[in-house]
Structures are given as structure tokens and as C-alpha cells.
Design an enzyme around this catalytic site. Structure first.
Site, mmCIF file in Angstrom:
data_model
loop_
_atom_site.group_PDB
_atom_site.id
_atom_site.type_symbol
_atom_site.label_atom_id
_atom_site.label_comp_id
_atom_site.label_asym_id
_atom_site.label_seq_id
_atom_site.Cartn_x
_atom_site.Cartn_y
_atom_site.Cartn_z
ATOM 1 N N TYR A 290 47.225 48.681 42.027
ATOM 2 C CA TYR A 290 48.084 49.141 40.931
ATOM 3 C C TYR A 290 47.174 49.612 39.807
ATOM 4 O O TYR A 290 46.278 48.880 39.384
ATOM 5 C CB TYR A 290 48.979 47.992 40.454
ATOM 6 C CG TYR A 290 49.857 48.330 39.274
ATOM 7 C CD1 TYR A 290 51.011 49.098 39.428
ATOM 8 C CD2 TYR A 290 49.540 47.876 37.996
ATOM 9 C CE1 TYR A 290 51.826 49.407 38.343
ATOM 10 C CE2 TYR A 290 50.347 48.177 36.904
ATOM 11 C CZ TYR A 290 51.488 48.931 37.082
ATOM 12 O OH TYR A 290 52.285 49.233 36.012
ATOM 13 N N ASP B 149 38.632 50.976 38.830
ATOM 14 C CA ASP B 149 39.599 50.426 37.884
ATOM 15 C C ASP B 149 39.217 48.965 37.672
ATOM 16 O O ASP B 149 39.548 48.100 38.490
ATOM 17 C CB ASP B 149 41.013 50.569 38.464
ATOM 18 C CG ASP B 149 42.068 49.933 37.565
ATOM 19 O OD1 ASP B 149 41.693 49.173 36.640
ATOM 20 O OD2 ASP B 149 43.266 50.173 37.802
ATOM 21 N N LYS C 19 42.726 45.169 29.049
ATOM 22 C CA LYS C 19 42.915 43.708 29.003
ATOM 23 C C LYS C 19 41.872 42.994 28.126
ATOM 24 O O LYS C 19 42.000 42.985 26.916
ATOM 25 C CB LYS C 19 42.967 43.136 30.416
ATOM 26 C CG LYS C 19 44.146 43.753 31.226
ATOM 27 C CD LYS C 19 44.610 42.884 32.348
ATOM 28 C CE LYS C 19 45.585 43.563 33.270
ATOM 29 N NZ LYS C 19 46.982 43.294 33.050
HETATM 30 N N1 HOZ Z 1 51.393 44.944 35.715
HETATM 31 C C1 HOZ Z 1 51.039 43.735 35.049
HETATM 32 C C2 HOZ Z 1 50.429 42.743 35.985
HETATM 33 N N2 HOZ Z 1 49.521 43.214 36.925
HETATM 34 C C3 HOZ Z 1 52.234 43.117 34.397
HETATM 35 C C4 HOZ Z 1 52.111 43.198 32.964
HETATM 36 C C5 HOZ Z 1 53.174 42.454 32.175
HETATM 37 O O1 HOZ Z 1 54.282 42.280 32.629
HETATM 38 O O2 HOZ Z 1 52.845 42.050 31.082
#
Ligand code: HOZ
Length: 423
Positions: free
Chosen positions: A141, A236, A264
Site C-alpha cells: 500500500y 516506499d 510517519k
Molecule cells: N493506511 C494506514 C495504515 N497502514 C491507516 C491510517 C489510519 O487509519 O490512520
């Protein structure tokens, strides 16, 4: 007000009651925790319940929540204005730290989220190579930009959405998806179609189909075949950046991608993304080059302050400590599951881990998807009732932070023992 009432209220004005789908607890049932406050390794919900937290805001909070130095840096910056839409010295400070930490990075562009970083990286790769097709791996992802939502992990996998309505078919067709960890398929694709491919983008350690480490030789093959075809290799490292080491997976392995996406941890808990790479490629971005990217809040002074404070603390931190604690946690879980006779696999890389409800090795998205997600949901609910906050989906990572203590790790294993009694 309690989480249940807040959730009911939220659903009237926010789609699904949440601003990011996995948070809605659809995969595990029940009501999402509405968080009131957090400190160290503990989050407290609006009902006043305390939880030992392994979500860590999905990765950023490696120092724990409300770390005093980070909070002070944000306060201090806020006192001088929250956004100027103009360059600041702190942006240089951030860029210099990233350049120093990553041998592959000579220049940096700051943005406001990981999605923006990967979206910009793809556009830059297309602009640099004059090619349109991109390659990604199933279950990886890279945020929710159109080109990257094809066979994606995280919430897309959790909700079982193969692609998303709204992504034009013509654009999705430019994204080629391969199985993660399958070097030979990648090699054969590049041998046949390499001259049309702008880039391969990959999470060097996958974190969004649950944690899946790269097989020996997989990433090295990607490096070799991109170099041979003139495509760019994009790492990534939004999750792995400053999570596995001061730097990223590439710092640990000596690998050199062309572009790196960060986010992050780099934002210390504020909304941040970053894109870095070789000078000649990065200078292809506007205003030095023709590839356009912009953002009102890019390089935001509060985000830079939080990120710099976080990185400066992290530089001196013993990563072996959080790796050891995560190893002990996973070993404790494994013993208990073995005793109970429930087959599970735990993948752990450093301080990130996923407990997969399957008897088989998890090496790619196919093997991850064979997990018993119903059993995961029951386990999740048991752990939550026992005061442990895990990510509310099978296809996510758990994170140990520098704020966790050995006592909290032991309490978590104990909570697992109690949960398994009723499973
Ligand atoms: N796509 C995020 C985890 N891999 C989720 C982010 C969120 O819901 O804060």
C-alpha cells in the site's frame, strides 16, 4: 461522552464516522475507540479506559505519545506562527538530516503525507523517464493516489476492494501488479516490457499486508532489472524509515534506490511526507524542472519542529532495545498459541510485527489473504477487552516504541494468555 455515543454522532457527519477507513472497526466489529489522550505507550479513550498501545498512530509514535521534547518543540514553533507558506530555516534542517541519514538521498522535497510523497515520486519517475507504466506489488500500500490503489494492502485489502471506483480504468491499466517476493516474475516482466516502465515502487519490508520481509535477493533483483531497463526504483519507506534503524531499510542493507518516500516518524506525529533521491532526478521537480508539485502546508513549521525533535532524539537511541522487546512479545505470543494449539505465524522485522492467523508461511499477499480473519477479529476483541490496543485489521503491523517497558510487554503477554482462554 463515551465512544459509542461519539461514534453514532460521528456517523451523521463523517462517512462511516471516521477519517480513514480501517479505523471504523469494520473488520473486527464493535465501536472504534475514540481517543481522549495518550502518553508514553498508553492511550486513553473517552470512556476513561486505558490501553497499552501497539498502533502507535500506525507507526509514527516510535518515541511514544506526548514525548515532552517533541511537545515542547511544537509549542515553541506554534508560538511563532503556525504556517507561512514561505521557506523556513527548519525545512533546511529537516532536509539536511534526511540527506545525512540516507546515502541515496541528495535532495529532499517535503510534503504533507505519505500519499503525497508516493504520488509525487510516481509523477517524477514518469516525467524523468518519459514512460507511463509503473510496477507495484500486490498487498503493498503506497497511499491512495489513483495509480497506486490497484491491488493495494491496508484498508483496501481489509475491506476487500480490488481497485477503487473513481480510479479511471485507463489509469489503472498503466499499473502492473506482481506478487511480492517473486523476483523471477519481476525479471521476466522487465525483460519483455522494461522499455515502457517508468518505475518499480516497493515497500522494502511490506507493512501494509501485515509485516512481510523481503526474501533474500528480491530487492537486489529489483535494483538490477530497473538499472538495466532505465526505470527508477522507488523504496516506499514511509513505515520503515527511522523505524528499523536511524535511516531506513536501505541503511541496514546498503541498498541504493533512486527515490525514497518517507512519512510517519519523520513528522513526529504531525502530518508529513518526504520524497528524496539523487540530485539530477530531484531537480527535475519544479521550479528547477518541469514536473509539477506544490502544497500550501508543505514544510509546515510545526511539522518540521516535531520531526526534527523526534529525529534528534532517535539518533542516539538503541534500536536493539525495541527490537528485543518486540522479539520477546512475539515469542510470548507464539508460546501461548502453541500451547493452545491454534496455528499462527508471526512475522517480525525489528520493532514491527504481525500475528497472522494461518498455519502457513506468509510471504506475499496471497498467503496473507489465506488467514482466518474471523479468528483474528475474536482475538482482537479479546485483547482490547484486556486493555491492549492492536491495529483493528489483520493486514496491518503492530509497533513497539521506546516508551514501552518490559512490564508492559509482560502485561501484554499476560493479556494474550487470558484472551486465549476464551478463544
Ligand atoms: N493506511 C494506514 C495504515 N497502514 C491507516 C491510517 C489510519 O487509519 O490512520
Amino acid at each position: 461522552m463515551d465512544s459509542q455515543n461519539l461514534f453514532a454522532q460521528a456517523q451523521k457527519v463523517i462517512p462511516g464516522g471516521v477519517n480513514s477507513p480501517v479505523r471504523a472497526f469494520r473488520a473486527v466489529g464493535g465501536t472504534p475507540l475514540f481517543i481522549r489522550e495518550a502518553a508514553g505507550a498508553t492511550v486513553v479513550d473517552t470512556d476513561g479506559n486505558e490501553y497499552i498501545d501497539y498502533v502507535a498512530s500506525w507507526g509514527p509514535m516510535i518515541l511514544g505519545h506526548s514525548r515532552p521534547e517533541v511537545v515542547a518543540a511544537i509549542r515553541d514553533a506554534a508560538g511563532r506562527g503556525t504556517s507561512y507558506g514561505a521557506p523556513t530555516a527548519s525545512e533546511i534542517g529537516m532536509a539536511e538530516r534526511l540527506v545525512a541519514a540516507f546515502p541515496s538521498i541528495e535532495m529532499v522535497r517535503m510534503v504533507s503525507s505519505g500519499t503525497e510523497a508516493t504520488m509525487t515520486a510516481i509523477r517524477l519517475a514518469r516525467g524523468w523517464t518519459n514512460r507511463d507504466k509503473i510496477v507495484k506489488f500486490a498487498g503493498c500500500y503506497h497511499g491512495h493516489a489513483d495509480s497506486l490503489l490497484v491491488k493495494a494492502g491496508s484498508g483496501v485489502a481489509t475491506l476487500g476492494i480490488p481497485g477503487s471506483p473513481g480510479v479511471p480504468k485507463a489509469l489503472a491499466e498503466l499499473t502492473i501488479t506482481l506478487p511480492y517476493n517473486d523476483a523471477e516474475q519481476a525479471r521476466s516482466l522487465m525483460a519483455r516490457h522494461g522499455e515502457g516502465i517508468a518505475c518499480i515502487i516497493v515497500e522494502p519490508v511490506a507493512g501494509n499486508m501485515g509485516v512481510v520481509p523481503p526474501r533474500p535477493g528480491f530487492l537486489e533483483t529489483l535494483r538490477e532489472i530497473t538499472q538495466a531497463s532505465g526505470a527508477l526504483l522507488i523504496f516506499d519507506e514511509v513505515i520503515t524509515g527511522f523505524r528499523l534503524a536511524y535511516g531506513g531499510w536501505q541503511t541496514l542493507t546498503g541498498m541504493v534506490p533512486d527515490l525514497t518516500c518517507l512519512g510517519k516518524i519523520v513528522g513526529g506525529g504531525l502530518p508529513v511526507g518526504a520524497l528524496g533521491g539523487r540530485r539530477e532526478i530531484m531537480e527535475h521537480l519544479a521550479p528547477t524542472g518541469p514536473v509539477y508539485q506544490a502544497g500550501t502546508l508543505s514544510g509546515n513549521p510545526l511539522a518540521m519542529a516535531a520531526g526534527i525533535a523526534t529525529l534528534d532524539i532517535l539518533r542516539g537511541m538503541p534500536y536493539s532495545k525495541i527490537d528485543r522487546m518486540a522479539a520477546e512479545l512475539c515469542a510470548g505470543f507464539l508460546d501461548l498459541f502453541r500451547e493452545k494449539g491454534i496455528p499462527v505465524r508471526i512475522n517480525r522485522v525489528g520493532s514491527m510485527f504481525t500475528l497472522f492467523f494461518t498455519a502457513d508461511e506468509v510471504v506475499d499477499f496471497d498467503s496473507a489473504s489465506r488467514c482466518d480473519t474471523g479468528l483474528f477479529a475474536r482475538f482482537f476483541r479479546g485483547m482490547l477487552a484486556a486493555g491492549i490496543n492492536l491495529a483493528p485489521a489483520q493486514f496491518e503491523a503492530g509497533f513497539v516504541s521506546f516508551a514501552h517497558t518490559d512490564a508492559e510487554i509482560a502485561r501484554t503477554v499476560d493479556a494474550c494468555a487470558r484472551t486465549l482462554k476464551s478463544l
